[in-house]
Design an enzyme around this catalytic site. Structure first.
Site, PDB file in Angstrom:
ATOM      1  N   VAL A 116      -6.098  -5.000  -1.178  1.00  0.00           N
ATOM      2  CA  VAL A 116      -5.326  -5.281  -2.396  1.00  0.00           C
ATOM      3  C   VAL A 116      -4.895  -6.739  -2.514  1.00  0.00           C
ATOM      4  O   VAL A 116      -4.404  -7.150  -3.574  1.00  0.00           O
ATOM      5  CB  VAL A 116      -4.092  -4.362  -2.511  1.00  0.00           C
ATOM      6  N   TYR A 148      10.674  -9.170   4.486  1.00  0.00           N
ATOM      7  CA  TYR A 148      10.379  -7.886   3.852  1.00  0.00           C
ATOM      8  C   TYR A 148      11.280  -7.678   2.636  1.00  0.00           C
ATOM      9  O   TYR A 148      10.815  -7.286   1.556  1.00  0.00           O
ATOM     10  CB  TYR A 148      10.577  -6.755   4.851  1.00  0.00           C
ATOM     11  N   ALA A 182      12.748  -9.902   0.820  1.00  0.00           N
ATOM     12  CA  ALA A 182      12.343 -10.814  -0.255  1.00  0.00           C
ATOM     13  C   ALA A 182      11.145 -10.257  -1.020  1.00  0.00           C
ATOM     14  O   ALA A 182      11.085 -10.339  -2.257  1.00  0.00           O
ATOM     15  CB  ALA A 182      12.013 -12.183   0.326  1.00  0.00           C
ATOM     16  N   SER A 183      10.187  -9.687  -0.290  1.00  0.00           N
ATOM     17  CA  SER A 183       8.990  -9.161  -0.946  1.00  0.00           C
ATOM     18  C   SER A 183       9.322  -7.991  -1.864  1.00  0.00           C
ATOM     19  O   SER A 183       8.727  -7.839  -2.942  1.00  0.00           O
ATOM     20  CB  SER A 183       7.949  -8.745   0.101  1.00  0.00           C
ATOM     21  N   LYS A 184      10.269  -7.166  -1.461  1.00  0.00           N
ATOM     22  CA  LYS A 184      10.619  -6.006  -2.279  1.00  0.00           C
ATOM     23  C   LYS A 184      11.546  -6.382  -3.439  1.00  0.00           C
ATOM     24  O   LYS A 184      11.492  -5.762  -4.505  1.00  0.00           O
ATOM     25  CB  LYS A 184      11.254  -4.922  -1.404  1.00  0.00           C
TER      26      LYS A 184
END
Length: 252
Positions: free
Chosen positions: A54, A147, A149-151
């Protein structure tokens, strides 16, 4: 279409959609895991397996093209593929490489799949997109900066896209699991957190459960049920929301 179908919460989510009679297209990089899942779902179900990274725009575009060729259209996209990123590292200990990697996977992967599938949904004036986020994207957590930050970023991607595609009768939402018991939780997340805290894994698990109103950690089936709800027409008037599946942690 279900990304990250072969591992983590992916199998439970894939099984849930198949059990409702959906024709499912399962995506991932580990073809052995995907073929095993297809066998577990059973020969009577409609399961198409496609290899897809992805983080590759060309892979995402090719996967959507293959799915549309096989089935005529893609009504639902569930973006499950993701990673944990650095566990236990403070912001100043996190490497630029570790930060970039998890942002590219957790944010970029969802963006690329949505970009690939949306033209068809817009043309048909119908579609459901469910992104699997996380409650650390709603409530910060020490040792999980990258993590988290990514979410947090995925929430922005989801909400902005929901506004843009709403006029085309397309719903875009986030399911935000808390801690989900399973292989990755037991073999990667918990060992890292226990080591960083200098305590046993059992103590860390008990501490997490005690933080939740329901005093229990979520299962993959709990998350799958939420994905089914947001992908169905029962939730036709819901878009741009975060649905925590966390036993009450984010609300406390």
């Amino acid at each position: 279409m279900i990304t990250g179908a072969g591992k983590g919460m992916g199998p439970a989510i894939s099984q849930a959609f198949s059990s409702e009679g959906a024709k499912i297209v399962i995506l991932g990089r580990d073809m052995t895991a995907l073929e095993t899942l297809k066998e577990e779902i059973g020969p009577k179900a409609s399961v198409t397996v496609i290899r897809c990274d992805v983080t590759s725009a060309s892979d995402c575009e090719a996967a959507v093209s293959q799915a549309e060729t096989a089935h005529g259209r893609v009504d639902v996209l569930v973006n499950v593929a993701g990673g944990t990123g650095p566990v236990g590292d403070t912001a100043w200990e996190t490497t630029p490489e570790g930060f970039d990697e998890i942002i590219k996977l957790n944010m970029g992967g969802c963006f690329l799949m949505m970009k690939a599938v949306l033209p068809g949904m817009i043309a048909r004036r119908y579609g459901k997109i469910v992104n699997v986020g996380g409650t650390f994207g709603m409530h910060g957590r020490a040792g999980r900066m990258a993590y988290s930050a990514s979410k947090w970023g995925l929430r922005g991607i989801t909400k902005s896209t929901a506004i843009e595609v709403g006029p085309y009768n397309i719903n875009v939402n986030i399911v935000a699991p808390g801690m989900v018991d399973g292989p990755r939780f037991r073999t990667k997340v918990m060992p890292g957190m226990a080591e960083a805290a200098g305590r046993s894994e059992e103590e860390i698990i008990a501490e997490h459960a005690a933080e939740y109103a329901l005093r229990r950690i979520s299962s993959a089936q709990d998350v799958a049920n939420a994905c089914l709800f947001l992908a169905s027409d029962v939730s036709r008037q819901i878009t741009g929301i975060d649905l925590p599946v966390d036993g009450g942690w984010a609300a406390l």
